[in-house]
Design a protein around this motif. Structure first.
Motif, PDB file in Angstrom:
ATOM      1  N   GLU A   1       0.832  -1.211   0.000  1.00 24.52           N
ATOM      2  CA  GLU A   1       0.000   0.000   0.000  1.00 24.52           C
ATOM      3  C   GLU A   1       0.863   1.255   0.000  1.00 24.52           C
ATOM      4  O   GLU A   1       0.639   2.183  -0.776  1.00 24.52           O
ATOM      5  N   LEU A   2       1.871   1.290   0.861  1.00 26.33           N
ATOM      6  CA  LEU A   2       2.735   2.465   0.947  1.00 26.33           C
ATOM      7  C   LEU A   2       3.593   2.633  -0.307  1.00 26.33           C
ATOM      8  O   LEU A   2       3.854   3.754  -0.744  1.00 26.33           O
ATOM      9  N   GLY A   3       4.012   1.514  -0.886  1.00 24.57           N
ATOM     10  CA  GLY A   3       4.853   1.557  -2.077  1.00 24.57           C
ATOM     11  C   GLY A   3       4.153   2.118  -3.298  1.00 24.57           C
ATOM     12  O   GLY A   3       4.801   2.554  -4.251  1.00 24.57           O
ATOM     13  N   ALA A   4       2.825   2.124  -3.280  1.00 27.09           N
ATOM     14  CA  ALA A   4       2.067   2.676  -4.398  1.00 27.09           C
ATOM     15  C   ALA A   4       2.066   4.206  -4.386  1.00 27.09           C
ATOM     16  O   ALA A   4       1.675   4.836  -5.363  1.00 27.09           O
ATOM     17  N   MET A   5       2.524   4.794  -3.285  1.00 22.41           N
ATOM     18  CA  MET A   5       2.550   6.257  -3.163  1.00 22.41           C
ATOM     19  C   MET A   5       3.828   6.811  -3.775  1.00 22.41           C
ATOM     20  O   MET A   5       4.885   6.188  -3.696  1.00 22.41           O
ATOM     21  N   GLY A   6       3.727   7.993  -4.334  1.00 22.88           N
ATOM     22  CA  GLY A   6       4.917   8.712  -4.768  1.00 22.88           C
ATOM     23  C   GLY A   6       5.637   9.273  -3.551  1.00 22.88           C
ATOM     24  O   GLY A   6       5.064   9.345  -2.454  1.00 22.88           O
ATOM     25  N   THR A   7       6.870   9.697  -3.729  1.00 20.71           N
ATOM     26  CA  THR A   7       7.667  10.192  -2.604  1.00 20.71           C
ATOM     27  C   THR A   7       7.014  11.375  -1.905  1.00 20.71           C
ATOM     28  O   THR A   7       6.926  11.408  -0.673  1.00 20.71           O
TER      29      THR A   7
END
Length: 160
Positions: free
Chosen positions: A135-141
């Motif tokens: 889930e977190l990895g799908a977010m941009g920086t």
């Protein structure tokens, strides 16, 4: 992923003499600026200032039988009432269980500790961490850093 049991941390003045306060502050600054997803898992007893740094993770999970607080109930009772005899009362007031800390937004989820030390437990924990990181990895920086900042700023607020 940070897996931590802070029960062996140095208490009181000895900790400050060893520079733990500055080290904790450095950790908080470094961890809050990480540009990759971070998941902390509280295992055992987290009862020291070092527990503060774990709160900066994007997700903080806690085993169902763990406790997490920046101060032990005994130290809290000594500070508030000048006696360790009220440690049980301090523990209730601190709300150091996963369920109590989830209500305050300090902990994001509880992991059942049943079977701790077994491969079934290890797989259950690994699956949970995988789900959080996916889930977190799908977010941009920028989105990740903004969400982390927002999460940290609302800890303990009932109006947030």
């Amino acid at each position: 992923v940070t897996l931590v049991d802070t029960s062996g941390a140095y208490p009181g003045m000895e900790a400050e003499e060893r520079g733990q306060g500055a080290a904790i502050a450095d950790d908080i600054m470094a961890m809050s600026g990480l540009t990759v997803p971070e998941v902390s898992v509280i295992m055992g007893e987290g009862g020291s200032g070092g527990a503060l740094a774990l709160a900066t993770a994007d997700r903080v999970l806690m085993l169902s039988d763990a406790v997490y607080s920046v101060v032990s109930p005994e130290s809290c009772a000594t500070i508030l009432w000048k006696s360790q005899k009220r440690a049980a009362e301090a523990a209730d007031a601190l709300g150091i269980t996963a369920k109590a800390l989830m209500r305050l937004g300090i902990v994001d989820g509880e992991v059942d500790a049943e079977g701790l030390g077994t491969s079934e437990f290890a797989w259950r924990l690994a699956d949970r961490i995988h789900d959080e990181l996916t889930e977190l990895g799908a977010m941009g920086t920028d989105e990740l850093l903004a969400a982390r900042y927002k999460r940290f700023r609302k800890i303990g607020r009932y109006d947030a």
